[in-house]
Motif scaffolding. Structure first.
Motif, PDB file in Angstrom:
ATOM      1  N   CYS A 163      62.148  57.381  40.430  1.00  0.00           N
ATOM      2  CA  CYS A 163      61.165  58.179  39.704  1.00  0.00           C
ATOM      3  C   CYS A 163      61.743  59.462  39.117  1.00  0.00           C
ATOM      4  CB  CYS A 163      59.999  58.509  40.627  1.00  0.00           C
ATOM      5  SG  CYS A 163      59.322  57.032  41.408  1.00  0.00           S
ATOM      6  N   PHE A 229      49.752  57.008  45.303  1.00  0.00           N
ATOM      7  CA  PHE A 229      49.868  57.114  43.849  1.00  0.00           C
ATOM      8  C   PHE A 229      49.282  55.894  43.157  1.00  0.00           C
ATOM      9  CE2 PHE A 229      53.985  54.895  44.673  1.00  0.00           C
ATOM     10  CZ  PHE A 229      54.028  53.984  43.623  1.00  0.00           C
ATOM     11  N   THR A 305      52.666  63.263  43.071  1.00  0.00           N
ATOM     12  CA  THR A 305      52.275  61.860  42.894  1.00  0.00           C
ATOM     13  C   THR A 305      50.931  61.513  43.505  1.00  0.00           C
ATOM     14  OG1 THR A 305      53.437  61.236  44.908  1.00  0.00           O
ATOM     15  CG2 THR A 305      54.662  61.078  42.826  1.00  0.00           C
ATOM     16  N   LYS A 335      49.955  63.517  36.666  1.00  0.00           N
ATOM     17  CA  LYS A 335      49.812  62.138  37.152  1.00  0.00           C
ATOM     18  C   LYS A 335      48.382  61.838  37.580  1.00  0.00           C
ATOM     19  CE  LYS A 335      54.581  61.347  38.710  1.00  0.00           C
ATOM     20  NZ  LYS A 335      55.126  62.690  38.452  1.00  0.00           N
ATOM     21  N   HIS A 340      51.500  57.045  37.746  1.00  0.00           N
ATOM     22  CA  HIS A 340      52.941  57.237  37.940  1.00  0.00           C
ATOM     23  C   HIS A 340      53.718  56.167  37.176  1.00  0.00           C
ATOM     24  CE1 HIS A 340      56.660  58.382  39.521  1.00  0.00           C
ATOM     25  NE2 HIS A 340      56.413  58.388  40.822  1.00  0.00           N
ATOM     26  N   THR A 345      58.200  58.402  33.983  1.00  0.00           N
ATOM     27  CA  THR A 345      57.275  59.519  34.215  1.00  0.00           C
ATOM     28  C   THR A 345      57.881  60.868  33.872  1.00  0.00           C
ATOM     29  OG1 THR A 345      55.487  60.106  35.734  1.00  0.00           O
ATOM     30  CG2 THR A 345      57.723  60.112  36.653  1.00  0.00           C
TER      31      THR A 345
END
Length: 413
Positions: A163, A229, A305, A335, A340, A345
């Motif tokens: 991420c 998330f 998240t 977010k 996400h 992202t």
């Protein structure tokens, strides 16, 4: 060596909020949610415990040529859409192709293609597996597609750091331009894994929210009732160049990319370091590269998240850096609206950070009904003016494997 000023001259995005960067930003400011129930047979077929996600607001097939859809995995399709938008937004720079570099990230790559090919192999045999399968599943496929579409011959690089991937690509772009490896860099990230297997796997880890009855309110950063998330898809891209190059061609400048940094936790494969020490080092290093002090920061686009442990770890990391000054920083957790996008992202949030500076407005964090007292941040819950004078903002991204990446942006005066 004297540092060059690196500027943002183009942005593009296709996200759960909109098919372009302006549309995504407009929906974000309006407090919309891009999260919805998945209307696919495979949700019931596999009895998935999570039945919603952040689906691209505009399907890639509505934008691309039919042959492009056929030859590209959805992750590369999204990348191409975002990169083309950013390139056009930058005025389609007439630059020597060998001085144009692509640094485009992904967290997972061509997952849809891989799993569809596996189904074909099992059900129909090896002769029916498409010859384009390998070029479609390789993680560098998006960077390659963007490079070929824009005739970028200065390099086509791919970061894969979960991420944190596309924020790392943005940080890399800063280094590429400082080192003189290119005059223009297209940096970004993409992801398209709203598929039964990742949903099942993330759910098995207890990482996903299970608010199946209320998807739009499922992503709840900093709320006491946050429960995980929301998986989303899409891509975003930024065109970055030296100020000298941008001014010479009369480009419109959104903001300055003032610095970027990468660190690692070396703590746990999925959990963040609860004390946030390495994440804090990434923030400090990005600010040092920007020639800035923590008290100069006016806005943070947080990773946030909506997981119980992740949100607190990031808060502790920010507290290490900003101390008492943290009370005066406008924090946005976007977010909550987008979900996400994993490897995509960071690039999307970089676009939002750039627009926040350009329009001097911090975007809202939706779904925050009861803020966790353990995270006493000044969270923006409705569009907030950022004021006059020079502005400095950072965008945080943290990924599985202990990857931390931070990009620092400054308003362009």
């Amino acid at each position: 060596m004297e540092r060059k000023k690196i500027v943002v001259t183009g942005i593009g995005a296709t996200s759960p909020l909109g098919g372009t960067a302006p549309d995504s930003w407009k929906a974000l400011l309006a407090g919309e949610s891009g999260i919805s129930t998945l209307e696919h047979d495979w949700v019931a077929q596999h009895e998935l415990p999570v039945t919603f996600a952040g689906q691209a607001r505009v399907p890639a097939a509505d934008v691309l040529e039919r042959v492009e859809v056929k030859r590209l995995d959805p992750s590369s399709q999204f990348a191409l859409i975002a990169a083309r938008e950013a390139w056009a937004d930058a005025g389609s720079p007439e630059t020597d192709p060998v001085r144009i570099l692509v640094d485009f990230a992904t967290g997972i790559g061509g997952l849809w293609t891989l799993l569809d090919a596996w189904d074909t192999l099992r059900e129909k045999g090896p002769r029916r597996v498409l010859p384009m399968t390998i070029p479609m599943i390789m993680p560098n496929a998006a960077a390659a597609a963007v490079s070929m579409a824009l005739s970028a011959r200065g390099g086509a690089r791919t970061v894969v750091s979960a991420c944190a991937s596309s924020t790392e690509s943005v940080a890399n772009a800063y280094d590429h331009l400082q080192a003189g490896l290119a005059d223009v860099v297209i940096a970004g990230g993409t992801e398209a894994v709203t598929h039964a297997l990742p949903i099942a796997a993330f759910a098995s880890m207890q990482a996903l929210s299970r608010r199946n009855d209320d998807p739009a309110r499922a992503s709840r950063p900093y709320d006491v009732d946050r429960d995980g998330f929301v998986l989303s898809e899409g891509a975003a891209a930024l065109v970055l160049e030296t100020e000298e190059h941008a001014l010479a061609r009369g480009a419109r400048i959104y903001a300055e990319l003032a610095g970027g940094a990468v660190t690692s936790d070396s703590y746990h494969i999925t959990a963040p370091d609860p004390e946030g020490s390495a994440a804090a080092r990434a923030m400090r290093a990005a600010l040092e590269q920007a020639g800035a002090k923590p008290e100069d920061v006016t806005h943070v686009n947080a990773h946030a998240t909506s997981t119980p442990v992740g949100d607190i770890a990031e808060y502790k990391a920010m507290l290490r850096i900003f101390g008492d000054a943290l009370d005066g920083i406008a924090v946005s957790a976007t977010k909550a609206a987008t979900g996400h996008l994993l490897g995509g992202t960071g690039a999307l949030e970089a676009v939002f950070t750039v627009l926040a500076l350009a329009e001097r407005t911090a975007p809202p964090t939706i779904n925050l009904d009861n803020q966790d007292p353990e995270i006493p941040l000044d969270v923006v819950t409705s569009p907030r003016p950022l004021g006059d004078g020079p502005l400095l903002a950072i965008s945080n991204s943290f990924g599985f494997g202990g990857h931390n990446a931070v990009a620092a942006f400054r308003s362009y005066e």
